[in-house]
Design a protein around this motif. Structure first.
Motif, PDB file in Angstrom:
ATOM      1  N   UNK A   1      -2.044  27.617  -2.568  1.00 42.00           N
ATOM      2  CA  UNK A   1      -1.338  26.278  -2.572  1.00 42.00           C
ATOM      3  C   UNK A   1       0.465  26.293  -2.482  1.00 42.00           C
ATOM      4  N   UNK A   2       0.400  27.780  -2.830  1.00 40.09           N
ATOM      5  CA  UNK A   2       2.334  27.322  -2.680  1.00 40.09           C
ATOM      6  C   UNK A   2       2.631  27.140  -1.237  1.00 40.09           C
ATOM      7  N   UNK A   3       2.224  27.323  -0.501  1.00 40.43           N
ATOM      8  CA  UNK A   3       2.312  27.242   0.950  1.00 40.43           C
ATOM      9  C   UNK A   3       2.215  25.562   1.450  1.00 40.43           C
ATOM     10  N   UNK A   4       1.324  24.750   0.553  1.00 36.99           N
ATOM     11  CA  UNK A   4       1.511  23.285   0.466  1.00 36.99           C
ATOM     12  C   UNK A   4       2.243  22.816  -0.757  1.00 36.99           C
ATOM     13  N   UNK A   5       2.558  23.350  -1.460  1.00 41.19           N
ATOM     14  CA  UNK A   5       3.743  22.814  -2.417  1.00 41.19           C
ATOM     15  C   UNK A   5       4.309  22.906  -2.009  1.00 41.19           C
ATOM     16  N   UNK A   6       4.902  23.888  -1.105  1.00 40.79           N
ATOM     17  CA  UNK A   6       6.508  24.266  -0.400  1.00 40.79           C
ATOM     18  C   UNK A   6       6.418  23.121   0.790  1.00 40.79           C
ATOM     19  N   UNK A   7       5.307  21.991   1.343  1.00 46.40           N
ATOM     20  CA  UNK A   7       5.076  21.419   2.880  1.00 46.40           C
ATOM     21  C   UNK A   7       5.283  19.890   1.681  1.00 46.40           C
ATOM     22  N   UNK A   8       4.883  19.711   0.388  1.00 42.04           N
ATOM     23  CA  UNK A   8       5.274  18.682  -0.406  1.00 42.04           C
ATOM     24  C   UNK A   8       6.696  18.467  -0.801  1.00 42.04           C
ATOM     25  N   UNK A   9       7.427  19.608  -1.399  1.00 37.83           N
ATOM     26  CA  UNK A   9       8.578  19.295  -1.273  1.00 37.83           C
ATOM     27  C   UNK A   9       9.479  18.811  -0.321  1.00 37.83           C
ATOM     28  N   UNK A  10       8.949  19.545   0.722  1.00 40.42           N
ATOM     29  CA  UNK A  10      10.058  18.683   1.576  1.00 40.42           C
ATOM     30  C   UNK A  10      10.344  17.452   2.087  1.00 40.42           C
ATOM     31  N   UNK A  11       8.704  16.972   1.740  1.00 43.14           N
ATOM     32  CA  UNK A  11       8.736  15.932   2.328  1.00 43.14           C
ATOM     33  C   UNK A  11       8.838  14.946   0.996  1.00 43.14           C
ATOM     34  N   UNK A  12       8.903  15.223  -0.761  1.00 46.71           N
ATOM     35  CA  UNK A  12       9.383  14.603  -1.734  1.00 46.71           C
ATOM     36  C   UNK A  12      10.963  14.445  -1.705  1.00 46.71           C
ATOM     37  N   UNK A  13      11.785  16.125  -1.091  1.00 49.51           N
ATOM     38  CA  UNK A  13      12.694  15.572  -0.783  1.00 49.51           C
ATOM     39  C   UNK A  13      13.717  14.799  -0.588  1.00 49.51           C
ATOM     40  N   UNK A  14      12.912  14.346   0.648  1.00 47.65           N
ATOM     41  CA  UNK A  14      13.462  13.081   2.071  1.00 47.65           C
ATOM     42  C   UNK A  14      13.254  11.745   1.120  1.00 47.65           C
ATOM     43  N   UNK A  15      12.236  11.675   0.072  1.00 48.78           N
ATOM     44  CA  UNK A  15      11.655  10.221  -0.463  1.00 48.78           C
ATOM     45  C   UNK A  15      12.253  10.120  -1.224  1.00 48.78           C
ATOM     46  N   UNK A  16      13.458  11.555  -2.086  1.00 46.16           N
ATOM     47  CA  UNK A  16      14.673  11.928  -2.947  1.00 46.16           C
ATOM     48  C   UNK A  16      15.683  10.784  -2.709  1.00 46.16           C
ATOM     49  N   UNK A  17      15.701  11.243  -1.510  1.00 49.73           N
ATOM     50  CA  UNK A  17      17.103  10.939  -0.788  1.00 49.73           C
ATOM     51  C   UNK A  17      17.236   9.748  -0.410  1.00 49.73           C
TER      52      UNK A  17
ATOM     53  N   UNK B   1       5.508   5.323  -7.699  1.00 49.75           N
ATOM     54  CA  UNK B   1       5.002   5.172  -6.344  1.00 49.75           C
ATOM     55  C   UNK B   1       5.411   6.191  -5.524  1.00 49.75           C
ATOM     56  N   UNK B   2       6.491   6.855  -5.566  1.00 51.40           N
ATOM     57  CA  UNK B   2       6.650   7.841  -4.742  1.00 51.40           C
ATOM     58  C   UNK B   2       6.033   9.070  -5.503  1.00 51.40           C
TER      59      UNK B   2
ATOM     60  N   UNK C   1      -0.274  12.504  -0.020  1.00 53.83           N
ATOM     61  CA  UNK C   1       0.110  13.382   0.756  1.00 53.83           C
ATOM     62  C   UNK C   1      -0.982  14.697   1.037  1.00 53.83           C
ATOM     63  N   UNK C   2      -0.871  15.883  -0.161  1.00 51.53           N
ATOM     64  CA  UNK C   2      -1.607  16.686   0.114  1.00 51.53           C
ATOM     65  C   UNK C   2      -3.154  16.270   0.058  1.00 51.53           C
ATOM     66  N   UNK C   3      -3.104  15.055  -0.045  1.00 51.53           N
ATOM     67  CA  UNK C   3      -5.033  14.601  -0.291  1.00 51.53           C
ATOM     68  C   UNK C   3      -5.304  14.599   0.595  1.00 51.53           C
ATOM     69  N   UNK C   4      -4.559  13.374   1.632  1.00 52.87           N
ATOM     70  CA  UNK C   4      -4.767  13.046   2.914  1.00 52.87           C
ATOM     71  C   UNK C   4      -4.465  14.790   4.106  1.00 52.87           C
ATOM     72  N   UNK C   5      -3.753  16.012   4.135  1.00 58.18           N
ATOM     73  CA  UNK C   5      -3.578  16.589   4.666  1.00 58.18           C
ATOM     74  C   UNK C   5      -4.614  17.710   4.521  1.00 58.18           C
ATOM     75  N   UNK C   6      -4.850  18.775   3.368  1.00 51.25           N
ATOM     76  CA  UNK C   6      -5.655  19.460   2.777  1.00 51.25           C
ATOM     77  C   UNK C   6      -7.248  19.298   2.396  1.00 51.25           C
ATOM     78  N   UNK C   7      -7.760  18.207   1.710  1.00 54.12           N
ATOM     79  CA  UNK C   7      -8.820  18.007   0.834  1.00 54.12           C
ATOM     80  C   UNK C   7      -9.438  18.080   2.033  1.00 54.12           C
ATOM     81  N   UNK C   8     -10.839  17.913   1.483  1.00 50.98           N
ATOM     82  CA  UNK C   8     -12.419  18.282   2.195  1.00 50.98           C
ATOM     83  C   UNK C   8     -12.666  16.903   2.333  1.00 50.98           C
ATOM     84  N   UNK C   9     -12.877  16.527   3.844  1.00 50.89           N
ATOM     85  CA  UNK C   9     -13.529  14.967   4.266  1.00 50.89           C
ATOM     86  C   UNK C   9     -13.564  14.093   3.447  1.00 50.89           C
ATOM     87  N   UNK C  10     -15.178  14.510   2.272  1.00 52.34           N
ATOM     88  CA  UNK C  10     -15.687  13.990   1.797  1.00 52.34           C
ATOM     89  C   UNK C  10     -15.131  13.553   0.357  1.00 52.34           C
TER      90      UNK C  10
END
Length: 397
Positions: A238-254, A92-93, A100-109
């Motif tokens: 993509x690199x910036x998108x990946x870094x924002x995802x990593x912060x989220x992921x690491x807290x979840x791993x906490x 689930x994580x 997370x990146x789908x919600x934040x960065x994908x085009x609306x449709x």
């Protein structure tokens, strides 16, 4: 010091989630561990989706009782699920990390098409970063994402491994190099690849020492084509998108580490109060109470760091770069402590800790070992922490 940083609403949410998981996950946990029963995994994912728990990170989609849902609540969900079965929590994580990146960065449709199934629990997501020669050094990836102007399509060629939910996921977020003429950080893009895409293959799945029931494998892209609108954000972002995802992921791993550590600790304390050795309860022995005390304060420390990071994320006052340090600390401390607690629990149980017949200690021991590797190794997150504390130096990896 349980839940010291959490509000009354947060604590009520924890109680509700714990009750839900006891009802939906606990009866299936043995089948997931012993038989790697994917049907059981999917059943609990569907139940989570139907109950709205997979929308916690997305305030515009969430319609539950929380006044301000966010990463704090997703981390509580992660902790409670990992306490029962870390393999399931990984599934689930990973799905939420894809959403997370789908919600934040994908085009609306496109967001409407791919996000709804994941957050409703009817579909599964996956993130494709790691390659044979790329782990923590994600900027060195060789996967190529090129744009075909004549057909208005992105063409993906490459090979990824150690991908959670590989072959069972419905939607894949793929990172690759879109401009090889510049540094990878400036020439990486991220695209959405649905499972039915021609050229998408899954050469094999891995058999791990732990996390049984979590499907992890290889993903191959052989001239996979997706429409132009399947790009996340902008080209070369993509690199910036990946870094924002990593912060989220690491807290979840906490949260994951906390759940595993807590589960081990509960087994150790119960055994220390029941087992009689040389005429005394085991917990009366100094060597044992010393281990119990070490586990106890370490879990409290991990909890404080993890929920501090989650609260900072939810407050929205820090930039991704500023959040990197507290997120990395949460991941580092919680996952190291999960291993510490798993190891000492097996030692306290002695022979019983090594067998499947006497409880889950040996399973937790095997499961915990992955935590200091996935989502950024302990060595890598130490580097990230130090890089913030030594801003005038260029640290050498």
């Amino acid at each position: 010091m349980k839940d010291y940083l959490l509000s009354e609403e947060d604590c009520e949410f924890r109680a509700t989630v714990r009750e839900f998981l006891q009802r939906e996950l606990a009866p299936r946990a043995a089948a997931i561990e012993e038989h790697e029963d994917w049907d059981c995994v999917r059943a609990v994912v569907r139940a989570l989706g139907q109950s709205g728990y997979l929308k916690l990170m997305f305030k515009d989609l969430y319609d539950g009782p929380l006044t301000a849902p966010g990463l704090t609540h997703a981390t509580i969900l992660s902790e409670e699920a990992a306490a029962l079965n870390y393999a399931f929590e990984t599934t689930i994580a990973t799905a939420i990390s894809c959403a997370y990146p789908l919600h934040r960065y994908a085009r609306p449709e496109i967001k409407d098409r791919y996000l709804s199934g994941i957050v409703n629990g009817t579909e599964i997501g996956a993130i494709c970063v790691t390659e044979p020669n790329v782990g923590s050094d994600s900027a060195g990836m060789s996967t190529r994402i090129e744009f075909d102007e004549s057909n208005q399509e992105w063409v993906i060629n490459g090979f990824k491994r150690y991908i959670s939910n590989a072959s069972v996921a419905d939607t894949y977020i793929v990172y690759g190099i879109s401009d090889p003429a510049v540094r990878a950080q400036q020439g990486m893009s991220a695209v959405i690849v649905p499972k039915e895409t021609p050229g998408l293959r899954f050469p094999r799945t891995y058999a791990f020492m732990g996390r049984r029931g979590c499907v992890v494998g290889e993903v191959e892209f052989d001239h996979c084509r997706v429409p132009a609108d399947h790009l996340l954000g902008q080209r070369d972002e993509g690199f910036r998108i990946m870094l924002s995802m990593f912060n989220f992921e690491r807290v979840i791993l906490g949260g994951s580490g906390l759940g595993v550590a807590r589960s081990a600790f509960d087994i150790a304390t119960a055994h220390a109060q029941q087992r009689v050795s040389f005429g005394q309860k085991l917990g009366c022995k100094q060597l044992i109470w010393d281990r119990i005390a070490e586990m106890s304060w370490r879990i409290d420390a991990a909890e404080l760091l993890t929920y501090r990071a989650a609260k900072l994320y939810d407050a929205g006052t820090l930039t991704p770069k500023e959040l990197m340090k507290p997120a990395s600390m949460a991941k580092l401390v919680s996952t190291e402590i999960a291993n510490f607690c798993a190891n000492h629990t097996v030692q306290i149980l002695g022979g019983d800790g090594l067998t499947k017949e006497y409880g889950r200690a040996e399973q937790i021991y095997r499961d915990a070992r992955a935590l200091t590797i996935v989502g950024g190794t302990s060595e890598m997150v130490k580097y990230l922490i130090a890089s913030r504390d030594l801003p005038s130096l260029k640290l050498d990896l």
